[in-house]
Design a protein around this motif. Structure first.
Motif, short mmCIF file in Angstrom:
data_model
loop_
_atom_site.label_atom_id
_atom_site.label_comp_id
_atom_site.label_asym_id
_atom_site.label_seq_id
_atom_site.Cartn_x
_atom_site.Cartn_y
_atom_site.Cartn_z
N PRO A 98 3.81 7.25 -6.47
CA PRO A 98 3.12 8.88 -6.97
C PRO A 98 4.28 9.69 -6.89
O PRO A 98 4.57 10.81 -7.67
CB PRO A 98 2.16 8.94 -6.17
N ALA A 99 5.11 9.70 -5.56
CA ALA A 99 6.14 10.61 -5.17
C ALA A 99 7.23 10.70 -6.18
O ALA A 99 7.64 11.76 -6.63
CB ALA A 99 6.48 10.57 -3.89
N GLN B 7 0.71 -1.41 -0.22
CA GLN B 7 -0.05 -0.01 0.01
C GLN B 7 0.89 1.31 0.15
O GLN B 7 0.50 2.17 -0.61
CB GLN B 7 -0.85 0.00 1.35
N LYS C 195 0.70 3.82 -2.95
CA LYS C 195 -0.03 5.05 -2.91
C LYS C 195 0.80 6.07 -2.18
O LYS C 195 0.56 7.27 -2.36
CB LYS C 195 -1.08 4.85 -1.55
N MET C 196 2.04 5.88 -1.85
CA MET C 196 2.76 7.23 -1.48
C MET C 196 4.11 7.11 -2.20
O MET C 196 4.75 8.25 -2.73
CB MET C 196 3.14 7.11 0.13
#
Ligand code: ATP
Ligand code: MG
Lengths: 269, 245
Positions: B164-165, B156, B160-161
């Motif tokens: 994308p970053a 996750q 999710k982190m």
């Protein structure tokens, strides 16, 4: 389903109730450097504890121990009678650095959604919960804004909303308003007090601002440095209904401010 | 458009010189002849067939090498232990020029697309690995604490982190690797593999057809330029608008 968080919790009775959080002889060393020593602390459910102390005395470290982000090298931190092993689902942390704590590519709603996704809340239930949480922190009209399109105060409100999405029973805050201007800070202090009172959440609030510590707290813990340890625990004898103007002029407030100020002067010397 | 002045001026001067002095050479050719050769190559589709071979092998090698590199870089960035374990191996292999792998790849795969794909993959693997790992390492440490407090699982957190970053930096790395892939693919064709634009270039040179040689060269240049332009445009479109504004 009405949110758990909107239920009004009864005010705690710190004296009779078993403590929710207990530090028992907690110490922490990084290699040869002793950061914290002999921390004994009990926090009752629903209590608002402010933590002050000179810079570098270990306030953040103490908060990280309670968050489960850091393991103590001596003693034990327990919550509801059980020793804490790593981050717990009902402990949330509001970090000072909201800009790096939020996801810049997600909207306000998306950022709150992250906490719900992590908890496995089914998608159809998320929207209502997100709207409710954003409403609670005063961002109801800004759900589709990205963090970069929001002021610092709004971003910190957003982070608080995301923490509340965890349905925490304990809310840890590390100088959450330290980067905000005085007006915004006062506004957020009142909002935070409102949220804490409505949700009955137990609050652990680290700050540099002595007035803020008193204004918000039921109790102020003062840490002394080298190594970090609890030097004093000051009960805040102000009435629960607080006001930015009159509370700050209350003699009890002024006396406590004086005591904290003297402590910091002495501890930093 | 100012950038076009110098090359066009040089081409005109070259053409002028060739016309005035009546250039006759096995090694040089004048721009009109080069353009004619390019038109002929496009006309009989021979240059297009070669392009498909080169670009196909370059793209396949890019996907393979950059894909594996990105995954390895991501894992190494998230798990410092693994990164330390792999460091020596990577530091020894990384400086090896990709073309030095040709003899080995030739033994394993023989001539053909697979030879080229493997060498291109080798060339793209390391830059992608290092850029991805650096990107992951460069993320703000607070993200990790946030993920832990929200109790995101590792997958996750990655989806999710982390991804994308680092996506914008990943794309820059991909663009860099695409350039490398094209260069290496053509190099493999020139040095050994009988296919694609590089081979066409070699063949034209060896059989004393300078116009054809320069036409192929020009085409490779245009191809690389177009590829980069397309990727830059895509990057702008993906990352310079909307949420990241
Ligand atoms: N990971 C670490 N490794 C080694 N030392 C550390 C680490 N984290 C903190 N320290 C040290 O522990 C001490 C306490 O740090 P901490 O951040 O808890 O202080 P603080 O009271 O929050 O300070 P401030 O008011 O400036 O935020 C400092 O001396 C710091 O240098
Ligand atoms: Mg701190």
């Amino acid at each position: 389903m009405p949110a758990q968080i909107l239920k009004v919790a009864p005010r705690p009775q710190p004296v009779t109730a078993a403590p929710l959080i207990r530090f028992a002889g907690v110490g922490l060393s990084f290699g040869r450097t002793e950061i914290l020593r002999g921390i004994d602390l009990e926090i009752a459910a629903g209590e608002f504890v402010s933590v002050i102390g000179p810079s570098g005395c270990g306030k953040t470290t103490l908060l990280r121990l309670l968050a489960g982000l850091q393991k103590p090298s001596a003693g034990q931190v327990s919550m509801a009678g059980r020793p804490l092993r790593g981050p717990a689902p009902d402990i949330a942390v509001v970090f000072q650095d909201y800009a790096n704590a939020l996801l810049p590519w997600r909207t306000a709603a998306g950022n709150v959604a992250l906490a719900l996704e992590a908890r496995g809340v089914p998608r159809p239930e998320r929207a209502a919960r997100i709207a409710e949480l954003l409403q609670m922190v005063g961002l109801g009209a800004h759900a589709e804004r990205f963090p970069a399109q929001m002021s610092g105060g709004m971003q910190q409100r957003l982070q608080i909303a995301r923490c509340l999405a965890q349905d925490p029973s304990v809310l840890l805050m590390d100088e959450p308003f330290g980067a905000l201007d005085a007006m915004t800070r006062h506004k957020l202090q009142d909002e935070l007090r409102g949220i804490v009172r409505r949700t009955g959440v137990t609050a652990f609030f680290v700050t540099h601002d002595l007035e803020e510590a008193i204004y918000l707290g039921d109790r102020v813990i003062a840490l002394a440095p080298h190594p970090g340890r609890i030097a004093h625990s000051f009960p805040v004898t102000l009435p629960p209904q607080r006001d930015q103007l009159s509370t700050r002029e209350d003699p009890a407030f002024l006396a406590l401010r004086r005591a904290l100020f003297d402590f910091i002067q002495e501890a930093s010397a | 458009m100012k950038g076009a002045v110098l090359p066009l001026g040089l081409v005109l001067a070259w053409q002028g010189t060739a016309t005035v002095f009546g250039l006759q050479s096995d090694t040089l050719s004048d721009p009109l002849q080069v353009l004619a050769a390019l038109a002929a190559g496009l006309g009989d589709a021979s240059i297009l067939r070669a392009t498909v071979q080169t670009v196909g092998a370059a793209a396949a090698g890019l996907m393979l090498g950059a894909g594996l590199g990105a995954v390895t870089g991501l894992v190494c960035g998230l798990l410092p232990v693994l990164s330390r374990l792999l460091r020596l191996l990577i530091e020894v292999l990384r400086p090896v020029p990709a073309v030095a792998m040709i003899p080995i790849a030739l033994l394993v795969f023989g001539f053909g697309a697979r030879l080229e794909i493997s060498v291109v993959g080798f060339a793209c693997f390391f830059p992608m690995l290092i850029l991805t790992e650096t990107a992951v390492r460069g993320l703000h440490p607070l993200g990790r604490d946030v993920a832990r407090m929200l109790r995101l699982s590792l997958p996750q957190r990655v989806v999710k982190m982390v991804l994308p970053a680092i996506l914008p930096r990943l794309f820059v790395a991909l663009r860099l690797c695409a350039g490398i892939a094209l260069i290496v693919a053509v190099t493999v064709e020139i040095s050994s593999n009988p296919m694609g634009l590089g081979y066409r270039l070699m063949l034209a040179g060896q059989s004393m057809r300078p116009a054809d040689m320069f036409a192929t060269l020009l085409w490779i240049g245009l191809l690389g330029w177009g590829l980069n332009l397309a990727l830059v445009r895509a990057e702008h479109w993906l990352f310079a608008t909307g949420a990241r504004a």
